[in-house]
Design a protein around this motif. Structure first.
Motif, short mmCIF file in Angstrom:
data_model
loop_
_atom_site.label_atom_id
_atom_site.label_comp_id
_atom_site.label_asym_id
_atom_site.label_seq_id
_atom_site.Cartn_x
_atom_site.Cartn_y
_atom_site.Cartn_z
N ALA A 39 0.77 -1.26 0.14
CA ALA A 39 -0.05 -0.03 0.15
C ALA A 39 0.77 1.23 -0.02
CB ALA A 39 -0.84 0.04 1.39
N LEU A 40 1.94 1.30 0.84
CA LEU A 40 2.87 2.50 0.82
C LEU A 40 4.30 1.83 1.05
CD1 LEU A 40 1.10 4.52 3.87
CD2 LEU A 40 0.92 4.82 1.26
N ASP A 41 5.10 2.48 0.07
CA ASP A 41 6.48 2.28 0.06
C ASP A 41 7.06 3.45 0.57
OD1 ASP A 41 9.18 1.91 -0.49
OD2 ASP A 41 8.90 1.08 -2.51
N LEU A 42 7.85 3.21 1.71
CA LEU A 42 8.23 4.70 2.66
C LEU A 42 9.63 4.58 2.55
CD1 LEU A 42 5.75 3.93 5.51
CD2 LEU A 42 5.52 5.53 3.61
N ALA A 43 10.20 3.88 1.51
CA ALA A 43 11.84 3.99 1.31
C ALA A 43 12.25 5.40 1.34
CB ALA A 43 12.23 3.00 0.23
N ASN A 44 11.55 6.15 0.67
CA ASN A 44 12.03 7.59 0.47
C ASN A 44 12.12 8.66 1.55
OD1 ASN A 44 9.39 7.84 0.21
ND2 ASN A 44 9.50 9.34 -1.52
N GLN A 45 11.44 8.14 2.71
CA GLN A 45 11.16 8.79 4.00
C GLN A 45 12.50 8.90 4.92
OE1 GLN A 45 8.58 10.80 4.62
NE2 GLN A 45 7.47 10.35 2.71
N VAL A 46 12.76 10.12 5.69
CA VAL A 46 13.83 9.73 6.50
C VAL A 46 13.28 8.93 7.91
CG1 VAL A 46 14.99 11.16 7.97
CG2 VAL A 46 14.59 11.95 5.84
N GLY A 47 14.37 7.85 8.24
CA GLY A 47 13.76 7.23 9.38
C GLY A 47 13.01 5.97 9.08
#
Length: 324
Positions: free
Chosen positions: A210-218
């Motif tokens: 649903a969400l790929d958060l690899a580009n977020q900090v942390g």
């Protein structure tokens, strides 16, 4: 993107209280509304933690910290007066917060590995079941020792839904024409994965990312639903930063819509939306866990609880585990 700075809501004078607060929930204790959360452990080597109770709008004299028989991973309000369901080490137990008593375990996870303990959880809509996970306390992404479980209250049964996880964290439920959907975070993957949950069949079928958060900090940690097809994800930043972040995402588009920041505290662990007389507020737990002394000195609010305004006019009503 809108950014809102949260303010410190609860500060602590003792360092152990700041170590690993997580899982804030709204409960009723002695007829009074209360904010409750777990402090998983009190320092890096501790084998026990606490449940914390705060009564909003009071002078704090009735607030308390209740020792736990082990390290608690989650706390969930129950339909039995003053009681909460707590995941402690490898067991699910009821704690009466009014008289500080514990039941014998209702159920235990079928896992005797000394490195795994219960972590985050969420109540399945209707209150008759809970989905919860475990974490590998060494956070070994290759070993994949943790699992995702289903607990059903009518029969106190625990079933493995998903294996080979590392650190099972935030969970949110939704539904569509095809049934119940579980959104789940296994923190090191930096993804929110979608499952089709069938409680009767005791299965969770993978249904994409649903969400790929690899580009977020942390790293994504706790998560809560907003009731409108969006979720708020707390990010635990292992590196120094002047502030931490919790970000709201669309589950449909994956777009980051807004953020809330926690000055002086980069390791945000869990979000909670609560409806208060002044509107819908966002409560955020943060942690000092793992901070070297020089970083801790630069992060004065590490381990505090924060509160922030939101634009929401309403938020999902809290579920209760049906244990009575």
């Amino acid at each position: 993107m809108r950014s809102t700075e949260a303010s410190v809501y609860i500060d602590f004078t003792e360092e152990p209280d700041r170590f690993l607060p997580e899982g804030p929930r709204w409960a009723t204790i002695g007829g009074q509304p209360a904010l409750v959360w777990v402090n998983i452990q009190l320092d890096a080597s501790a084998r026990e933690g606490e449940i914390n109770v705060h009564f909003p709008g009071t002078d704090g004299s009735s607030d308390s910290g209740l020792p736990c028989p082990g390290r608690p991973g989650f706390i969930l309000p129950a339909d039995d007066s003053d009681c909460v369901l707590v995941g402690v080490e490898k067991a699910l137990r009821i704690c009466n917060l009014a008289d500080s008593t514990w039941t014998e375990p209702l159920a235990t996870v079928p896992d005797d590995n000394p490195r795994t303990i219960i972590n985050d959880a969420e109540i399945v809509p209707g209150g008759k079941a809970v989905v919860f996970g475990t974490k590998d306390t060494q956070f070994d992404a290759d070993a994949k020792l943790a699992q995702l479980y289903l607990y059903t209250a009518d029969d106190d049964q625990v079933t493995v839904l998903v294996d080979k996880q590392v650190c099972s964290n935030g969970k949110v439920f939704a539904s569509d024409a095809n049934g119940l959907i579980l959104f789940d975070i296994d923190t090191p993957t930096r993804k929110v994965v979608r499952y089709r949950l069938d409680v009767a069949a005791r299965t969770a079928t993978p249904d994409g990312v649903a969400l790929d958060l690899a580009n977020q900090v942390g790293f994504p940690d706790g998560m809560c639903g907003c009731g409108d097809g969006t979720v708020i994800v707390a990010f635990f930043n292992p590196d120094f930063a002047e502030k931490g972040r919790a970000v709201r995402f669309s589950l449909t588009t994956g777009e980051a819509l807004e953020e809330w920041t926690t000055p002086g505290s980069p390791r945000v662990t869990c979000p909670l939306l609560v409806k208060r007389p002044g509107g819908v507020k966002l409560v955020l737990t943060t942690a000092a866990e793992g901070m070297p002394a020089d970083m801790r000195a630069k992060c004065p609010n590490a381990g505090c609880l924060f509160i922030a305004d939101t634009q929401f006019t309403d938020c999902p009503a809290p579920e209760l585990v049906q244990v009575s």
